[in-house]
Design a protein around this motif. Structure first.
Motif, short mmCIF file in Angstrom:
data_model
loop_
_atom_site.label_atom_id
_atom_site.label_comp_id
_atom_site.label_asym_id
_atom_site.label_seq_id
_atom_site.Cartn_x
_atom_site.Cartn_y
_atom_site.Cartn_z
N TRP A 94 -10.97 0.84 -8.49
CA TRP A 94 -10.21 0.11 -7.35
C TRP A 94 -11.44 -0.41 -6.35
CZ3 TRP A 94 -5.73 -2.21 -6.64
CH2 TRP A 94 -5.41 -2.55 -5.35
N PRO A 95 -11.33 -1.36 -5.77
CA PRO A 95 -10.38 -2.62 -5.82
C PRO A 95 -10.34 -3.23 -7.19
CG PRO A 95 -11.73 -2.92 -4.13
CD PRO A 95 -12.41 -1.76 -4.76
N HIS A 148 -8.64 -6.46 -9.99
CA HIS A 148 -8.20 -7.90 -9.58
C HIS A 148 -7.69 -8.31 -11.09
CE1 HIS A 148 -10.91 -7.49 -6.13
NE2 HIS A 148 -9.99 -8.18 -5.69
N ALA A 155 -12.15 6.78 -0.30
CA ALA A 155 -12.99 7.34 -1.48
C ALA A 155 -14.25 8.21 -1.56
CB ALA A 155 -13.52 6.18 -2.58
N SER A 158 -13.86 3.05 2.48
CA SER A 158 -12.39 2.87 2.40
C SER A 158 -12.03 1.66 1.77
CB SER A 158 -11.90 2.75 3.87
OG SER A 158 -11.95 4.05 4.74
N TYR A 159 -11.08 2.02 0.78
CA TYR A 159 -10.39 1.01 0.27
C TYR A 159 -9.06 0.55 0.69
CZ TYR A 159 -14.15 1.98 -3.11
OH TYR A 159 -15.13 2.39 -3.78
N SER A 160 -8.64 -0.62 0.81
CA SER A 160 -7.13 -0.95 1.25
C SER A 160 -6.58 -1.16 0.09
CB SER A 160 -7.35 -2.13 2.19
OG SER A 160 -7.81 -3.40 1.65
N LEU A 185 -4.45 -3.53 -1.06
CA LEU A 185 -4.07 -4.54 -1.52
C LEU A 185 -5.13 -5.59 -1.62
CD1 LEU A 185 -1.23 -6.11 -1.74
CD2 LEU A 185 -1.45 -7.12 0.39
N THR A 186 -5.53 -6.06 -3.05
CA THR A 186 -6.34 -6.94 -3.15
C THR A 186 -5.94 -8.40 -3.39
OG1 THR A 186 -6.13 -6.85 -5.77
CG2 THR A 186 -7.81 -5.31 -4.48
N SER A 187 -6.55 -9.34 -3.19
CA SER A 187 -6.30 -10.77 -2.92
C SER A 187 -7.24 -11.66 -3.88
CB SER A 187 -6.49 -11.16 -1.34
OG SER A 187 -8.05 -11.44 -1.23
N ALA A 196 -9.17 -13.64 -3.33
CA ALA A 196 -10.52 -14.04 -2.96
C ALA A 196 -11.38 -13.22 -3.74
CB ALA A 196 -10.35 -13.72 -1.47
N GLY A 197 -10.76 -11.88 -3.84
CA GLY A 197 -11.85 -10.77 -4.64
C GLY A 197 -11.95 -11.37 -6.06
N LEU A 230 2.40 -15.43 -0.43
CA LEU A 230 1.48 -14.71 0.34
C LEU A 230 1.91 -13.23 0.78
CD1 LEU A 230 0.02 -17.61 2.56
CD2 LEU A 230 -1.13 -16.38 0.45
N GLY A 263 -1.40 -12.05 5.16
CA GLY A 263 -1.63 -13.45 5.13
C GLY A 263 -2.50 -13.69 3.74
N LYS A 312 -3.72 -21.48 2.60
CA LYS A 312 -4.80 -20.54 3.44
C LYS A 312 -5.58 -19.98 2.60
CE LYS A 312 -4.08 -16.65 6.59
NZ LYS A 312 -5.57 -16.39 6.68
N THR A 365 -9.44 -17.44 2.64
CA THR A 365 -10.47 -16.64 3.28
C THR A 365 -11.51 -17.49 3.95
OG1 THR A 365 -10.16 -14.86 1.88
CG2 THR A 365 -12.12 -14.90 3.17
N ASP A 391 -13.53 -7.89 -1.26
CA ASP A 391 -12.23 -7.81 -1.01
C ASP A 391 -11.60 -6.20 -1.26
OD1 ASP A 391 -9.59 -8.87 -0.78
OD2 ASP A 391 -9.22 -8.77 -3.19
N ALA A 392 -10.95 -5.76 -0.09
CA ALA A 392 -10.30 -4.49 -0.19
C ALA A 392 -11.46 -3.17 -0.12
CB ALA A 392 -9.42 -4.24 -1.36
N SER A 434 -13.95 -1.50 2.60
CA SER A 434 -14.43 -1.54 4.08
C SER A 434 -15.35 -0.34 4.25
CB SER A 434 -13.21 -1.22 5.03
OG SER A 434 -12.59 -2.51 4.90
#
Lengths: 719, 719
Positions: free
Chosen positions: A214-215, A217, A587, A592-594, A596-598, A600-601, A631, A636, B3, B5, B589-590, B592
């Motif tokens: 993770w992350p 895609h 981790a 930190s991993y959020s 939700l991936t997008s 863009a990744g 979305l 967003g 939309k 990034t 992406d995801a 941080s």
């Protein structure tokens, strides 16, 4: 003042011992009403009592797909599962001229849907009844092999009785290591067709680099459809078969989820070992995992070498190679994770505490001697562990030798009345076995198989004498040169590479195979007595463990009970439910991993080179950014995958992920690297499950590789 | 709805073009009052006017340490800089018997403080005066080489005049590529001593694996002390010298900073290229960076190979190897970053827009022809770029050959009046050169040097004819065999390996070296005319660029002005100030990264194997968790390093990081991997600087390798 990051040990000291953390648990549906309060507190909006019966909606929409999971998603039998779960189906329909792996597949209409490989099965659980009394009635008072055989015979009888109804497969499963037994009845659908698959570079974007990462895609999903005969009953593939109308199907949610939202998951987790003894934890971490990784890496190297030189071999072994790489990464991650969680030490302390508590209870007198015997049996089993591991890998990683051994075993078992035969070698197993034997054609290359055997048997040849077996030494010699000569001789004088030959021997008379002069069948006949002998020894020990381990479980359940905690049985490929929430992952220090991936990744990772070679239509669609209606409202961004703390393990691939209202929001397909040790220990700091976001699937089906008719059938029409 | 990034291109379209982002800027102190409003809005609590004069506190406490930065931190001359900046000092004092690199160093009292290598210098800027008129007076009306020489001569005259005062080093620097010139006057302290250094495994924890990486867990600091003669003036090392009493020193803050807090930094950033032309951006990304990495990797391999076979060689080349590895990683990161930021395309569009705007202005008539000539000069300079790169590396990466070339060049220059000599070869440079020549002893091994030369000259031999040089071809032959023979011959017949010999030739009469029969000096004499010829050609072009590039800068400054933006000059090793805040990083992406690491991360990364082999005393102290008074109040963790968006580049190593009240909270020591391209383009999404947290330094000095007397002197006594 002192302060440290709270480790699992510290968490345990505060009462958050393994098993106690919120959201841990692979619950039998029947357990859910009893933990209904926790379930509702976590955010579930339905009635927990509705989840108690796996033969009623929504759980009746969940199906077993091969060794994994899927779910009905339309009234006309559409099934959603992972790309990697249906990979064999995609591969079966691929060839250099029409490469569905590379290009994906969209059936324009039902007539274009493609039949799966003949051994591919969907199973819908329709019955789940407790049969402990029936199973143990004849076993009580017996020990060892006799206990094992009595349990086995009782189970087979129940299965035979159950399978009298056409179209059903039945099995007896045990919960809590022999304490409880259940009869599972499953409708078996044999005509399954491929409806929609994304290209490999979407379905498996990132491949081994991202596997367990993770992350993520990846669009790891595929749509199948279940077909039945004109009478509505399961049937083998026939063009005129009709779509199956399942009793229930899941509805795809119109919205998605994001951090903190309640999610739940139903599926068929394969095996967990969380209630194993401290000694078994130590064996796993200190020997089994490191050794298995070592051997599998060697086999991976063999297949990759061969594939570079021969494109046909590369295609034939693509599936086996993928499975090996998956295994290597999983085992390595499991090892890292168990070390990071200090699992051996924590389990040992937990067991010590349980035994100390037990010592003060009246039941200690009856339970403790059995528990001590379990410990001895486990210690003795380690003596031949390296040989046993090599033989197991040898039988799982060869195609033709495995076929020959299977055929000889069938011949051996066929001499017995059907009910007395070994599980897997009864009449009921012949069709599945025939499917396996047919499939060998697409997955076998003589040169590759000889090289795989050379690697494994060279290791066997180096084992100390007490682990070696006369039949194997006779067949393969004691030196590398003898081994090479033996393999050349056998593979040069076998007809089993021919599908008709393999199928012929499956149907042959009991003693015909034993007298065959096919070199590989003769080899299998030579090895069979040794394998049967080893199996006998294992069954003797397994019988004792089956008889005695319930004492260990009884102590553990009682110990947990006085801690105020419920115990779920270790996973055993039966339908389970877990619940939790969409959860980020911290981790490492400052990382930190959020959750939700997008899209863009996808672009960030893309190199244009496999495995980060997103197809041009996807990249174009991302550049165009036409995401209307898909979305994530809160962030967003256009979602791809999401992360939860759901309790999963292998077998949960393809499990539907539901929101608080029971609607489908995701499809489970992986764990994070930090969590692959969860089959042994659930560490809430690291345990996460990775899901395809249904919004990504819908967007792909709407804007990138359009299938409007399919979206309509799924109840989420194109925008 | 669409939309995406927001990329840098989108940010630019919204008016956030490069240079406009908040917190970008390496400001000359004199510029700070003019941006005082922004500085206060960002959180600075002092008066921006107090920062305008770099000869007054607090900026007068900032010192130049070699090619990097440090700061006075006590009234008795303590200087704080990075472990890697003072690495040469630590190495100089190390030997197999007393390995300060491995074990660190704590001076028990002032008598135990260890002298630095003789060429180690601290410089305190005491004057910074605009001298544009004086420098350009004689140059105006001239072109090319004549323009270059006139500027050079005027500069040298100003320097000579300035350096009449004993103990000072002066230099003329130009801002905005020749538009403005300043005379910099620096007090030069020559007796510097090692006071406190952590072990390598703290000061350089993570080494190459973590270099340019966030999150980071390195204690990259070292404490030195400046000494002067009894008269209070700079003097060479003498035991009886006295601690220097600086006019100002920084106070360590009692509290630390965390996310969002204002920070500022003062230091000597080396070189940036942000105002270079679009063509220069393209050359950097498309040729210079990839080629440099390729050559440096080859040299790294040579040194590592040699070091494995010979421990003495490994120690001698440790510093050079570290510098090579640093360079490789930096260049690779710069390349990745410039691609990720789409720097070539963005700079080209920015330049196109500037030229389009300029076309409508009256000054276009005078500026545009010069700007076009600059473009032609840059294009022509690319013809011999590979040869020039190889020759530059050859002179920086050899010890003895560089010595020989330096000695011959001194001999050549010594024939001229001192004022006419090439910069670096005047009487004033002899002492520094002698220090370099002495240090060769500790950094040279004949076998390694021959292998390095073989690698570089083999590349030279393969260049196309127009790039080759007769003198080099004659000296080294045209084939690998001829090259090997030439190197064996030369290194077998040179006495320059002897320190006394090297120092002798530095003091020899002008034509004595030219007539020497030392093989290496003879080789250098052969090569020198070629190098001088190439230098002449470069100076001709540089002169034109120096004359014409101000037109480009004038256009750019005017263009930025009408955009409402100030322009800081590209970095040139003069004192600059940047400000910003403690800032997390959303790297992918995801993913941080929070801006503060903790001691828990040291344990997480620790493998026991270099470079993650934290010393036992540190691990014990972390396990003990005695952090009283050092914890981060907001997060409750024990801080190690922190991350900010401060604008930095190479040379900013060791720069003091100050809080809103001007107190010391950190020590800059690195950039993140995503930001190493910032020397060309500041991308606010990725540009971060990495600092040691002063709380970590204080805790180490208090609890792990105690130095209570030092903490007292620093004004932050042990708890």
């Amino acid at each position: 003042m002192r302060k440290k990051t709270m480790g699992l040990a510290a968490a345990m000291a505060m009462g958050l011992a393994p098993g106690a953390q919120a959201d841990e648990g692979m619950w039998m549906p029947s357990q859910l009403p009893s933990i209904g309060k926790r379930l509702r507190a976590a955010g579930y909006q339905g009635n927990p009592a509705d989840l108690a019966d796996l033969t009623r909606p929504p759980l009746s929409a969940v199906v077993k797909v091969g060794g994994a999971t899927g779910a009905f998603v339309s009234g006309d039998g559409l099934v959603l599962t992972n790309h990697h779960v249906a990979f064999g189906v995609i591969q079966y329909n691929s060839n250099p001229q029409r490469d569905l792996i590379q290009h994906g597949f969209v059936a324009g209409d039902r007539a274009q849907e493609l039949p799966a490989n003949p051994d591919f099965r969907l199973r819908v659980t329709t019955g789940f009844d407790k049969v402990t009394e029936q199973v143990l009635a004849q076993a009580r008072g017996k020990t060892g092999r006799a206990y094992y055989d009595a349990v086995d015979a009782a189970g087979k009888a129940l299965v035979a009785e159950c399978e009298r109804e056409a179209g059903y497969r039945c099995s007896v499963v045990n919960m809590f290591y022999g304490r409880d037994f259940y009869l599972v009845k499953q409708l078996e659908i044999r005509d399954v067709r491929l409806v929609y698959a994304p290209p490999r570079a979407i379905g498996n974007y990132g491949d081994e680099v991202d596997n367990f990462v993770w992350p993520r895609h990846s669009g790891d999903f595929t749509v199948l459809r279940a077909y039945v005969g004109a009478d509505g009953k399961p049937a083998a593939y026939a063009r005129e078969n009709q779509p199956y109308h399942p009793p229930a199907h899941l509805q795809i949610a119109s919205e998605g989820v994001n951090e903190g939202d309640f999610v739940m998951l139903a599926g068929y987790p394969g095996t967990t070992y969380r209630h194993r003894t401290a000694a078994e934890f130590a064996d796993q971490v200190q020997w089994r995992l490191p050794k298995s990784v070592e051997v599998m890496k060697q086999l991976q190297g063999v297949i990759e070498d061969a594939g570079r030189a021969d494109k046909q071999a590369a295609i034939r072994y693509a599936s086996q190679l993928q499975s090996l790489k998956n295994g290597i990464k999983r085992f390595s991650g499991e090892l890292d994770g168990l070390k990071r969680s200090d699992a051996v030490e924590i389990r040992r302390k937990d067991e010590d505490a349980m035994l100390a508590w037990l010592g003060k209870q009246p039941q200690a007198r009856t339970l403790r001697p059995d528990i001590d015997t379990v410990a001895k049996l486990i210690a003795n089993g380690n003596a031949n562990r390296e040989r046993d591991l090599l033989f197991a890998i040898l039988q799982s990683q060869t195609q033709l030798l495995r076929s020959a051994l299977t055929l000889q075993r069938f011949a051996h078992e066929r001499a017995k009345p059907d009910a007395d035969r070994e599980t897997g070698y009864q009449q009921r197993d012949e069709e599945l076995t025939a499917g396996m034997l047919k499939q060998v054609q697409r997955r076998y290359d003589a040169a590759v198989e000889k090289r795989l055997l050379t690697a494994l048997l060279a290791r066997y040849q180096q084992l100390p004498d007490p682990q070696r077996v006369p039949e194997f030494d006779a067949a393969f010699g004691r030196t590398p040169a003898e081994l090479a000569a033996a393999l050349d001789r056998v593979y040069g004088a076998t007809q089993l590479g021919d599908e008709a030959q393999r199928l012929h021997w499956l149907k042959a008379a009991p003693d015909e195979a034993a007298r065959s002069d096919d070199a590989l069948l003769k080899l299998a006949a030579t090895l069979q007595p040794a394998l049967l002998r080893i199996e006998d020894q294992r069954k003797e020990r397994d019988g004792e463990l089956l008889r005695l381990r319930p004492a260990y479980m009884q102590a553990l359940i009682a110990y947990r009970e006085q801690q105020g905690r419920a115990v779920y049985p270790d996973a055993n490929s039966t339908l389970r439910v877990s619940y939790g929430k969409v959860t980020p992952l911290k981790a490492r220090d400052a990382v930190s991993y959020s959750p939700l991936t997008s899209t863009a990744g996808i672009v960030e990772k893309n190199t244009g080179v496999e495995p980060f070679d997103a197809p041009r239509p996807l990249l174009d669609a991302i550049a165009k950014g036409d995401y209307d209606g898909y979305l994530d409202k809160r962030s967003g961004v256009m979602p791809v995958d999401f992360l939860s703390n759901l309790d999963t393990t292998g077998g949960n691939s393809g499990s539907p992920v539901l929101n608080a209202h029971g609607q489908l929001v995701g499809l489970n397909f992986d764990s994070n690297w930090e969590a692959v040790s969860a089959s042994w220990m659930f560490d809430p700091r690291y345990k996460r499950a990775i899901h395809v976001d249904m919004r990504y699937m819908r967007w792909l089906m709407d804007k990138v590789y359009p299938a409007p008719q399919l979206l309509k059938e799924l109840g989420v029409p194109a925008r």
